[in-house]
Scaffold this active site. Structure first.
Site, PDB file in Angstrom:
ATOM      1  N   HIS A 192       0.954  -1.180   0.046  1.00 13.78           N
ATOM      2  CA  HIS A 192      -0.008   0.232   0.061  1.00 13.78           C
ATOM      3  C   HIS A 192       0.909   1.274  -0.351  1.00 13.78           C
ATOM      4  CE1 HIS A 192      -3.671   2.412   0.670  1.00 13.78           C
ATOM      5  NE2 HIS A 192      -3.194   2.863   1.737  1.00 13.78           N
ATOM      6  N   ASP A 221       2.218   1.737  -3.374  1.00 16.30           N
ATOM      7  CA  ASP A 221       1.398   2.121  -4.210  1.00 16.30           C
ATOM      8  C   ASP A 221       1.175   3.716  -4.243  1.00 16.30           C
ATOM      9  OD1 ASP A 221      -0.862   1.907  -5.956  1.00 16.30           O
ATOM     10  OD2 ASP A 221      -2.254   2.083  -4.572  1.00 16.30           O
TER      11      ASP A 221
END
Length: 105
Positions: free
Chosen positions: A78, A81
């Site tokens: 995450h 990202d």
């Protein structure tokens, strides 16, 4: 790296990516209004956020090269990202600011 330290690193990368994206959007908004001084300032702030995250990544890569393995989990994915989204927004914002300069000036 213990779990608490790793989570601090992950959250730092997430925040840097989010800050880069936010500053990039602010740069576009300023350029749209014709305020290119503010747009350039926001792009510099966005770049600094990316540099901060990149420095954190470099520290992690150096530790990995020394044999200090960092577990990859959903939090780390995450974070990466968020960072990549921030980088993409900054790159795009630079181009959009330049287009507004040509249109408005």
């Amino acid at each position: 790296m213990d779990d608490e330290k790793r989570m601090q690193v992950v959250m730092g990368i997430i925040m840097a990516g989010g800050n880069a994206k936010a500053h990039a959007v602010e740069a576009i908004t300023a350029a749209k209004k014709g305020d290119f001084t503010e747009a350039e300032k926001k792009l510099e702030e966005a770049n600094q956020a990316i540099v901060d995250a990149h420095n954190t990544q470099t520290e992690m890569l150096t530790a990995e090269a020394r044999g200090e393995h960092t577990p990859i989990d959903l939090y780390m994915v995450h974070a990466q990202d968020h960072l990549m989204t921030g980088i993409t927004f900054v790159d795009l914002a630079k181009e959009i600011v330049e287009v507004y300069k040509k249109i408005i000036d």
